[in-house]
Structures are given as C-alpha cells and as structure tokens.
Design a protein around this motif. Structure first.
Motif, short mmCIF file in Angstrom:
data_model
loop_
_atom_site.label_atom_id
_atom_site.label_comp_id
_atom_site.label_asym_id
_atom_site.label_seq_id
_atom_site.Cartn_x
_atom_site.Cartn_y
_atom_site.Cartn_z
N ASP A 102 -109.76 -38.58 -42.18
CA ASP A 102 -110.82 -38.04 -42.28
C ASP A 102 -112.15 -38.65 -42.86
N ALA A 103 -112.03 -38.98 -44.05
CA ALA A 103 -112.69 -39.82 -44.88
C ALA A 103 -113.20 -40.62 -43.74
N ASP A 104 -112.12 -41.83 -43.53
CA ASP A 104 -112.83 -43.16 -42.56
C ASP A 104 -113.86 -42.71 -41.76
N PHE A 105 -113.39 -41.74 -40.59
CA PHE A 105 -114.06 -41.21 -39.38
C PHE A 105 -115.21 -40.42 -39.97
N ASP A 106 -115.48 -40.41 -41.05
CA ASP A 106 -116.83 -39.69 -41.59
C ASP A 106 -117.87 -41.15 -41.94
N ALA A 107 -117.09 -41.54 -42.37
CA ALA A 107 -118.10 -42.88 -42.94
C ALA A 107 -117.97 -43.36 -41.87
N ALA A 108 -117.30 -43.89 -40.75
CA ALA A 108 -117.73 -44.63 -39.29
C ALA A 108 -119.19 -44.23 -38.63
N LEU A 109 -118.77 -43.06 -38.28
CA LEU A 109 -119.98 -41.85 -37.87
C LEU A 109 -120.93 -41.96 -39.00
N GLU A 110 -121.25 -42.24 -40.04
CA GLU A 110 -122.73 -42.37 -40.64
C GLU A 110 -123.07 -44.03 -40.25
N LYS A 111 -122.31 -44.53 -40.92
CA LYS A 111 -123.13 -46.25 -39.91
C LYS A 111 -123.21 -46.08 -38.92
N LEU A 112 -122.61 -45.84 -37.74
CA LEU A 112 -122.62 -45.86 -36.49
C LEU A 112 -124.27 -45.04 -35.97
N LYS A 113 -124.90 -43.16 -37.30
CA LYS A 113 -125.48 -42.67 -37.24
C LYS A 113 -126.80 -43.56 -37.86
N LYS A 114 -127.06 -44.57 -39.23
CA LYS A 114 -127.90 -45.35 -38.98
C LYS A 114 -128.62 -45.66 -38.49
N ALA A 115 -127.73 -46.50 -37.17
CA ALA A 115 -127.98 -47.44 -36.24
C ALA A 115 -128.89 -46.28 -35.10
N VAL A 116 -128.17 -45.13 -35.41
CA VAL A 116 -129.36 -44.09 -34.22
C VAL A 116 -130.12 -43.81 -34.29
N ASP A 117 -130.42 -43.83 -35.98
CA ASP A 117 -131.72 -43.35 -36.75
C ASP A 117 -132.77 -44.17 -36.71
N SER A 118 -132.65 -45.43 -36.58
CA SER A 118 -132.99 -46.88 -37.04
C SER A 118 -133.43 -46.80 -35.69
N GLY A 119 -133.44 -46.76 -34.38
CA GLY A 119 -133.53 -47.34 -33.36
C GLY A 119 -133.03 -48.09 -32.49
N GLN A 120 -132.06 -49.06 -33.43
CA GLN A 120 -131.37 -49.94 -32.92
C GLN A 120 -130.78 -49.53 -31.74
N ILE A 121 -129.86 -48.40 -32.22
CA ILE A 121 -129.24 -48.57 -30.68
C ILE A 121 -129.58 -47.83 -30.07
N ARG A 122 -129.91 -47.70 -28.57
CA ARG A 122 -130.93 -47.38 -27.10
C ARG A 122 -129.88 -45.87 -27.10
N LYS A 123 -128.82 -45.99 -26.41
CA LYS A 123 -128.52 -45.04 -26.18
C LYS A 123 -126.84 -45.34 -25.85
N PHE A 124 -126.09 -44.13 -25.64
CA PHE A 124 -124.79 -44.02 -25.68
C PHE A 124 -124.27 -44.43 -24.18
N THR A 125 -123.24 -44.85 -23.67
CA THR A 125 -123.39 -45.35 -22.22
C THR A 125 -121.41 -44.89 -22.05
N GLY A 126 -121.44 -45.04 -20.93
CA GLY A 126 -120.14 -44.72 -19.91
C GLY A 126 -120.60 -45.95 -19.15
N ASN A 127 -119.63 -46.40 -18.05
CA ASN A 127 -119.68 -47.23 -17.19
C ASN A 127 -120.90 -47.51 -17.03
N ASP A 128 -121.73 -47.40 -16.85
CA ASP A 128 -123.28 -47.29 -16.44
C ASP A 128 -124.27 -48.08 -17.02
N TYR A 129 -123.63 -48.27 -18.42
CA TYR A 129 -124.02 -49.51 -19.33
C TYR A 129 -123.97 -51.60 -18.88
#
Length: 409
Positions: free
Chosen positions: A244-271
């Motif tokens: 659980d701790a690993d998962f939460d840490a990975a999500l926090e890293k991902l969230k920083k990229a979302v909040d900074s505008g690095q990540i444009r979107k989450f997609t399925g096959n439409d990427y």
C-alpha cells in the motif's frame, strides 16, 4: 471540459464496484444498461462468493458439442486476423469452421475488463448461461474468475497443441499452475512510445514525467496496472510485490506530473492518433499499437523499453462454467496453438505471440515481423519484463479508487 460531479448515488456505485468513471458514465448514459443486463450496478454491495469444489461441479454446463456444431466467442476489438480486402472477414476463423464444421459467432464486446465482468458476474455467480463459450480476459481478471470457480477446466488431452506449444514464460502461472483454465491468446508489453518528428528519444519514466520539453505533450494510460506499474519500476519497486505504501508513493509521483501540467491526459487506445499526429510527443503505450503505427509510411513513432523495465501481460481464452460447448471450445484453443495459425494472427495484431514455433512460421508470411522482438521477444527483452501483483477484489477497488482520484478517468 472538466468532469461534472457525480450524484451521490452514482458515486456510491463507483466506489462499490471499482468501475472507472468513464465506464460508469457509459452505463448511466445508456439508460441503465448495466443494471438491466444484471451487471455491476445491480450487484452493488454484493461481493462474489468463491465456489466450493462441489459447487463448481454443479455449475458446469452440459456439453452439447456432439450434436451442436457451434461456438460463441467474446473477444476484444481488432484482436484477430482480417482479410486484406475485407475487414469483416477473419481468415483463420473461416479456416477453423471449414476444418471442424464448427460455426463460430465472434463478437468484439470485451472493451474493458471491469465492464465485461460487470455484465456477466451475476449470471456466473448464479451458474446461469452468459451465452458465451469462450471469453478473453486479461491476467488479473482471468485470475479472479478462475479463483472464484467461474470457469471450467479444459482437458489437456484435447488441447495437445496448447500443452506443447505455449511459451515457457507463460507456463504454470501461480493462478493456473495446472494450465487447465486459461490459454494465453496474445501477450503484450507496456513501455514508452515517442514521436521522433517532435521530440528526441525518451528513455525513462522520469524523463517522461519531468522533462521540460515534453510538458503538456505527455499521455499515460487509464489502465492502472500499466501506468502505476511503470512508475513503481522507476522508483526501484517491484510491481509484483507492491505494498500500500509503495502504491501511494507511486500515485504521489504521478500526481505531481498531473498538477505540474506535464501530463496532458490519461488515455485508452486513443493515444495512437494523437501520437501519430504529433499532438502528443511521448506516452506510455502498448507494444502492438506502436508496431502498427511505426509500420505506417513516413511514421516517426518508435517504441522504447524504459531503462527500468517493461510491464508484461496476457489476455486469456477461458471457458465460462455454464458454457454448453466445451469440446468445441477445446478444439478452438488447440487450433490457435498451431504455429502456422498463430503466426497468421500475429501478422495482423502485432502483439507477442504466445506460441512456440510461430516465429519460424512467420518467416513465410513476413520476415520483418519474424525478427521483431516486440512480437517474438528474445531472452534479453524478456529479462526486462515485470508483472503487476494479482490483487484481491478488495485491493482492486481500493487501488482503483485512488488511481481514479488522480486520473479523473
């Protein structure tokens, strides 16, 4: 446009079922189709019960294969060979019918593992027919239905091609050690793709999530296990043993990229379309998709094995417990483990072929594909692959809710 808020009732359904917001909204907008079909919405709050050995035996449908030469098969879209001049024709299936006399009703109605599970779970729980003799589900969902006792085993004596030809790396998996419940249909790799016309090579997940020239031009997948799995690898963590701790840490890293505008979107096959056009510079991607894009004339799209490693997965052929054409389904499984037939499919779908001998057969179809390590991985490629931990249903709901809070999917 930002997602509108869900009603309290809809939010409760989302929390209870583990469905993505996108899947939930599809069901609601379809006029409650998921409820009407006895799906996940109707099962809100009901945890599937694992069947005892006697209950499993009582649930197995009577096999009518001897008198009914037919079969119903549910698969994912664009996941079988098609005729070059008519994409409604499937040559390998036509040849199977000609060889066996078994008519196959082939339906591309598996668009999402959770969504499909939601449509069939009440019937399978109650030992009722789902009008399918074969269904294709990804490892983590396949392991769940196998563990619940909702699929019937096939007879190894009637699937000798499968027993003999399945890749060594796909044998004796922890949730199907006897190799009698799930036959891999195709496997795939999750890594990084980039468009060389708009950016230089991207080698690591850290580059993808932080490199300034990629800001606002990055996409990651809505499939939790792929996206979070790669982020975990970038942190030196093993996705197969995530805490659980690993998962939460990975999500926090991902969230920083979302909040900074690095990540444009989450997609399925439409990427795929955005990457090909250059609207996306780089993304987390599936190997088969990228091979198809790279084959297009003038394409600069390439697949990269991240320095930290790849996520590997399989989609599996399973026979639902109430199915009434088991022997016909066993013939189908065995047929697709003929190396020549497997190569025919792989030449179209471009994912990892799970059949030994298919690489040699591919030499006669397309020598370039025969030497592609993303379709026929060598030992060096396989050594870089990792699988995501098989989650319990409770873990899956908990992790999915946390992931959706970050992705908004």
């Amino acid at each position: 446009m930002r997602n509108p808020p869900l009603s309290p009732e809809a939010q409760a359904i989302l929390n209870a079922t583990g469905l993505s917001r996108r899947t939930l909204m599809r069901g609601l907008l379809a006029g409650g189709a998921l409820v009407a079909s006895g799906g996940a919405l109707a099962a809100c709050g009901t945890k599937p019960a694992k069947k005892t050995e006697s209950e499993k035996a009582a649930c197995v449908g009577a096999d009518a294969s001897a008198t009914e030469k037919k079969l119903s098969w549910s698969n994912w879209p664009l996941y079988i060979d098609v005729d070059a001049n008519d994409d409604k024709k499937r040559p390998s299936l036509d040849a199977f019918t000609a060889k066996t006399g078994i008519a196959v009703t082939y339906t591309e109605d598996v668009n999402d593992n959770n969504e499909f599970f939601g449509k069939v779970r009440n019937q399978l729980q109650a030992c009722q027919s789902i009008d399918r003799d074969v269904m294709v589900l990804t490892d983590w969902m396949a392991s769940r239905v196998v563990n619940l006792g909702w699929v019937q085993p096939f007879d190894p004596a009637k699937t000798p091609n499968f027993t003999k030809n399945v890749l060594p790396t796909l044998r004796n998996r922890p949730w199907d050690k006897a190799m009698t419940h799930a036959a891999p249909w195709q496997s795939g790799l999750t890594g990084i793709a980039y468009n060389g016309a708009v950016t230089k090579e991207v080698r690591t997940i850290d580059e993808l999530l932080t490199r300034p020239d990629l800001k606002g031009k990055v996409a990651v997948l809505t499939e939790m296990r792929d996206t979070v799995g790669l982020v975990l690898l970038s942190m030196g963590k093993d996705p197969a043993n995530v805490t659980d701790a690993d998962f939460d840490a990975a999500l926090e890293k991902l969230k920083k990229a979302v909040d900074s505008g690095q990540i444009r979107k989450f997609t399925g096959n439409d990427y795929k379309e955005d990457l090909a056009k250059g609207d996306l510079a780089a993304c987390i991607a599936w190997s088969g998709d990228v091979i198809q894009l790279a084959a297009e004339e003038g394409s600069k799209v390439a697949f990269v094995t991240p320095d930290e490693g790849l996520i590997v997965w399989s989609d599996n052929l399973l026979i639902p417990a109430p199915a009434t054409h088991k022997a016909n389904a066993e013939q189908l499984i065995d047929y697709y483990y003929d190396p020549a037939v497997a190569a025919q499919v792989a030449a179209t779908v471009n994912y990892i072929c799970p059949v030994q001998g298919a690489q040699d057969a591919m030499q006669k179809i397309n020598p370039d594909l025969a030497s592609n390590p993303l379709i026929f991985p060598d030992a060096a490629t396989l050594a870089k692959t990792h699988s995501f931990k098989a989650l319990t249903e409770d873990e899956d709901k908990k992790y999915a809710a946390k992931f959706e809070a970050v992705s908004g999917a």
